[in-house]
Motif scaffolding. Structure first.
Motif, PDB file in Angstrom:
ATOM      1  N   MET A  33     -23.840   5.658  27.193  1.00 43.74           N
ATOM      2  CA  MET A  33     -23.796   6.311  28.492  1.00 43.74           C
ATOM      3  C   MET A  33     -23.515   7.797  28.278  1.00 43.74           C
ATOM      4  N   THR A  34     -24.256   8.639  28.949  1.00 40.69           N
ATOM      5  CA  THR A  34     -24.024  10.077  28.834  1.00 40.69           C
ATOM      6  C   THR A  34     -22.827  10.468  29.696  1.00 40.69           C
ATOM      7  N   GLU A  35     -22.302  11.654  29.418  1.00 43.94           N
ATOM      8  CA  GLU A  35     -21.198  12.167  30.221  1.00 43.94           C
ATOM      9  C   GLU A  35     -21.614  12.280  31.681  1.00 43.94           C
ATOM     10  N   SER A  36     -22.821  12.763  31.908  1.00 42.67           N
ATOM     11  CA  SER A  36     -23.307  12.934  33.279  1.00 42.67           C
ATOM     12  C   SER A  36     -23.422  11.604  34.012  1.00 42.67           C
ATOM     13  N   GLU A  37     -23.896  10.583  33.329  1.00 47.58           N
ATOM     14  CA  GLU A  37     -24.045   9.264  33.966  1.00 47.58           C
ATOM     15  C   GLU A  37     -22.685   8.701  34.373  1.00 47.58           C
ATOM     16  N   LEU A  38     -21.724   8.750  33.461  1.00 45.60           N
ATOM     17  CA  LEU A  38     -20.407   8.212  33.762  1.00 45.60           C
ATOM     18  C   LEU A  38     -19.726   9.023  34.860  1.00 45.60           C
ATOM     19  N   ALA A  39     -19.848  10.334  34.793  1.00 47.72           N
ATOM     20  CA  ALA A  39     -19.243  11.181  35.816  1.00 47.72           C
ATOM     21  C   ALA A  39     -19.842  10.874  37.189  1.00 47.72           C
ATOM     22  N   GLU A  40     -21.127  10.657  37.237  1.00 49.68           N
ATOM     23  CA  GLU A  40     -21.788  10.336  38.503  1.00 49.68           C
ATOM     24  C   GLU A  40     -21.308   8.998  39.037  1.00 49.68           C
ATOM     25  N   ARG A  41     -21.191   8.006  38.159  1.00 52.53           N
ATOM     26  CA  ARG A  41     -20.704   6.690  38.591  1.00 52.53           C
ATOM     27  C   ARG A  41     -19.286   6.767  39.121  1.00 52.53           C
ATOM     28  N   ALA A  42     -18.469   7.621  38.520  1.00 55.43           N
ATOM     29  CA  ALA A  42     -17.066   7.750  38.919  1.00 55.43           C
ATOM     30  C   ALA A  42     -16.887   8.691  40.111  1.00 55.43           C
ATOM     31  N   GLY A  43     -17.923   9.454  40.435  1.00 51.41           N
ATOM     32  CA  GLY A  43     -17.831  10.390  41.543  1.00 51.41           C
ATOM     33  C   GLY A  43     -17.021  11.629  41.220  1.00 51.41           C
ATOM     34  N   ILE A  44     -17.093  12.047  39.948  1.00 46.12           N
ATOM     35  CA  ILE A  44     -16.385  13.254  39.518  1.00 46.12           C
ATOM     36  C   ILE A  44     -17.376  14.190  38.843  1.00 46.12           C
ATOM     37  N   SER A  45     -16.934  15.388  38.543  1.00 51.11           N
ATOM     38  CA  SER A  45     -17.798  16.331  37.840  1.00 51.11           C
ATOM     39  C   SER A  45     -17.801  16.028  36.344  1.00 51.11           C
ATOM     40  N   ARG A  46     -18.844  16.488  35.686  1.00 50.76           N
ATOM     41  CA  ARG A  46     -18.950  16.307  34.238  1.00 50.76           C
ATOM     42  C   ARG A  46     -17.803  17.028  33.527  1.00 50.76           C
ATOM     43  N   SER A  47     -17.424  18.183  34.040  1.00 50.86           N
ATOM     44  CA  SER A  47     -16.330  18.937  33.405  1.00 50.86           C
ATOM     45  C   SER A  47     -15.001  18.186  33.522  1.00 50.86           C
ATOM     46  N   MET A  48     -14.797  17.466  34.623  1.00 52.77           N
ATOM     47  CA  MET A  48     -13.585  16.654  34.755  1.00 52.77           C
ATOM     48  C   MET A  48     -13.581  15.547  33.713  1.00 52.77           C
ATOM     49  N   LEU A  49     -14.727  14.899  33.505  1.00 53.49           N
ATOM     50  CA  LEU A  49     -14.818  13.860  32.478  1.00 53.49           C
ATOM     51  C   LEU A  49     -14.553  14.447  31.097  1.00 53.49           C
ATOM     52  N   GLN A  50     -15.065  15.621  30.832  1.00 55.56           N
ATOM     53  CA  GLN A  50     -14.822  16.267  29.545  1.00 55.56           C
ATOM     54  C   GLN A  50     -13.330  16.542  29.356  1.00 55.56           C
ATOM     55  N   ARG A  51     -12.655  16.959  30.422  1.00 60.85           N
ATOM     56  CA  ARG A  51     -11.211  17.194  30.338  1.00 60.85           C
ATOM     57  C   ARG A  51     -10.467  15.895  30.051  1.00 60.85           C
ATOM     58  N   ILE A  52     -10.911  14.790  30.663  1.00 60.20           N
ATOM     59  CA  ILE A  52     -10.284  13.492  30.420  1.00 60.20           C
ATOM     60  C   ILE A  52     -10.473  13.098  28.967  1.00 60.20           C
TER      61      ILE A  52
END
Length: 114
Positions: A33-52
């Motif tokens: 799963m790409t960062e963008s895909e997971l971020a979209e599923r979670a309803g957050i930005s890609r940068s937030m996922l990167q911070r996590i």
């Protein structure tokens, strides 16, 4: 406007954050799963996922738990069985009901030397 003072975290907290971040990254990549895909599923930005995934301690706990749940990462040594989580929560609430609701420091010293 005053600058915010950096918060100090214990070594244990940093290690726990790094562990959870690594588990999230490993599981995301193993599910291809790409960062963008997971971020979209979670309803957050890609940068937030990167911070996590970089173990930033200022990320919201609810968002981190939601990411872990979306990836199927077990938390609290419980599978995706919400009934077990409810049972654990009920047990914790029962314990809390036995404890005082407020903790107050005694402000007045009792004089009992007669």
């Amino acid at each position: 406007m005053p600058r915010s003072v950096p918060r100090a975290y214990s070594r244990y907290t940093h290690e726990a954050l790094r562990l959870l971040a690594a588990m999230i990254r490993i599981e995301r990549k193993s599910q291809k799963m790409t960062e963008s895909e997971l971020a979209e599923r979670a309803g957050i930005s890609r940068s937030m996922l990167q911070r996590i995934e970089k173990a930033d301690p200022k990320c919201e706990l609810g968002v981190v738990f939601e990411i872990a749940a979306l990836l199927g990462i077990r938390l609290f040594d419980v599978d995706a069985d919400t009934q077990k989580l409810r049972d654990y929560r009920k047990h914790a609430e029962d314990k809390l009901s036995l404890l005082p609701q407020r903790i107050r420091k005694q402000t007045k010293e009792t004089f009992d030397d007669f």
